[in-house]
Design a protein around this motif. Structure first.
Motif, PDB file in Angstrom:
ATOM      1  N   LEU A 166      25.688  -7.231 -15.919  1.00  0.00           N
ATOM      2  CA  LEU A 166      25.913  -8.676 -15.802  1.00  0.00           C
ATOM      3  C   LEU A 166      26.918  -9.004 -14.713  1.00  0.00           C
ATOM      4  N   ASP A 167      28.015  -8.260 -14.618  1.00  0.00           N
ATOM      5  CA  ASP A 167      29.017  -8.595 -13.605  1.00  0.00           C
ATOM      6  C   ASP A 167      28.447  -8.469 -12.191  1.00  0.00           C
ATOM      7  N   ASP A 168      27.641  -7.438 -11.940  1.00  0.00           N
ATOM      8  CA  ASP A 168      27.023  -7.284 -10.617  1.00  0.00           C
ATOM      9  C   ASP A 168      26.062  -8.430 -10.318  1.00  0.00           C
ATOM     10  N   LEU A 169      25.231  -8.782 -11.286  1.00  0.00           N
ATOM     11  CA  LEU A 169      24.253  -9.853 -11.102  1.00  0.00           C
ATOM     12  C   LEU A 169      24.940 -11.204 -10.930  1.00  0.00           C
ATOM     13  N   ALA A 224      29.638 -16.705 -21.591  1.00  0.00           N
ATOM     14  CA  ALA A 224      29.821 -17.836 -20.676  1.00  0.00           C
ATOM     15  C   ALA A 224      29.212 -17.527 -19.309  1.00  0.00           C
ATOM     16  N   ALA A 225      29.410 -16.294 -18.823  1.00  0.00           N
ATOM     17  CA  ALA A 225      28.845 -15.907 -17.525  1.00  0.00           C
ATOM     18  C   ALA A 225      27.317 -15.908 -17.583  1.00  0.00           C
ATOM     19  N   LEU A 270      24.536 -18.123 -15.506  1.00  0.00           N
ATOM     20  CA  LEU A 270      23.532 -17.430 -14.710  1.00  0.00           C
ATOM     21  C   LEU A 270      22.098 -17.701 -15.175  1.00  0.00           C
ATOM     22  N   MET A 271      21.922 -18.027 -16.436  1.00  0.00           N
ATOM     23  CA  MET A 271      20.594 -18.109 -17.050  1.00  0.00           C
ATOM     24  C   MET A 271      19.590 -18.982 -16.299  1.00  0.00           C
ATOM     25  N   GLY A 300      26.029 -15.433  -6.796  1.00  0.00           N
ATOM     26  CA  GLY A 300      26.942 -16.455  -6.313  1.00  0.00           C
ATOM     27  C   GLY A 300      27.527 -17.331  -7.404  1.00  0.00           C
ATOM     28  N   CYS A 301      27.492 -16.845  -8.651  1.00  0.00           N
ATOM     29  CA  CYS A 301      28.032 -17.639  -9.768  1.00  0.00           C
ATOM     30  C   CYS A 301      29.556 -17.584  -9.849  1.00  0.00           C
ATOM     31  N   GLY A 302      30.155 -16.552  -9.270  1.00  0.00           N
ATOM     32  CA  GLY A 302      31.600 -16.409  -9.329  1.00  0.00           C
ATOM     33  C   GLY A 302      32.009 -14.969  -9.125  1.00  0.00           C
ATOM     34  N   PRO A 303      33.314 -14.700  -9.248  1.00  0.00           N
ATOM     35  CA  PRO A 303      33.829 -13.343  -9.027  1.00  0.00           C
ATOM     36  C   PRO A 303      33.612 -12.438 -10.244  1.00  0.00           C
ATOM     37  N   ALA A 304      33.648 -11.145 -10.008  1.00  0.00           N
ATOM     38  CA  ALA A 304      33.491 -10.153 -11.081  1.00  0.00           C
ATOM     39  C   ALA A 304      34.561 -10.328 -12.160  1.00  0.00           C
ATOM     40  N   GLN A 305      35.706 -10.876 -11.811  1.00  0.00           N
ATOM     41  CA  GLN A 305      36.784 -11.092 -12.783  1.00  0.00           C
ATOM     42  C   GLN A 305      36.358 -12.042 -13.898  1.00  0.00           C
TER      43      GLN A 305
END
Length: 129
Positions: free
Chosen positions: A71-74, A105-106, A110-111, A79-84
């Motif tokens: 999920l963090d990579d995707l 939330a991420a 992204l959904m 362009g949804c936000g930073p890996a943090q």
């Protein structure tokens, strides 16, 4: 593990209620949600450095599990936000709960990009990066 699964079921309920996924199904390390196009796995991996991980995999019958992406990579690739925004480290129960909600939330953010065939193409492009 049951407390973790219950928390994931609550945090990721939007997948079932709003997007039409089935689940949650218990797995060895967490839970899985499925739709016609995607499988979302949310895991608690204990050990030396405990973490919460979420994997997004196309549901096509010819796509092996390894074709999924974290999920963090995707999230970053899309362009949804930073890996943090999608941290994994979960050294305490409180941190674990926080991570579950951060991942939910991420994924909610992204959904819209993952619905339909576009989601599989996005995942494929992310894997190539």
């Amino acid at each position: 593990m049951e407390e973790f699964r219950s928390e994931v079921a609550v945090a990721f309920a939007f997948l079932v209620e709003d997007v039409g996924f089935a689940g949650p199904e218990p797995t060895e390390h967490g839970v899985r949600f499925r739709s016609a196009d995607l499988e979302i796995g949310v895991w608690y991996l204990s050990g030396h450095e405990p973490e919460v991980s979420t994997r997004v995999t196309p549901a096509a019958s010819d796509a092996p599990r390894t074709r999924g992406v974290w999920l963090d990579d995707l999230y970053v690739f899309s362009g949804c936000g930073p890996a943090q925004d999608v941290p994994g480290s979960a050294t305490t129960w409180r941190a674990t709960l926080k991570r579950v909600h951060q991942h939910a939330a991420a994924l909610r953010r992204l959904m819209p990009r993952l619905v339909g065939a576009e989601g599989s193409r996005l995942i494929a492009r992310c894997r190539q990066e």
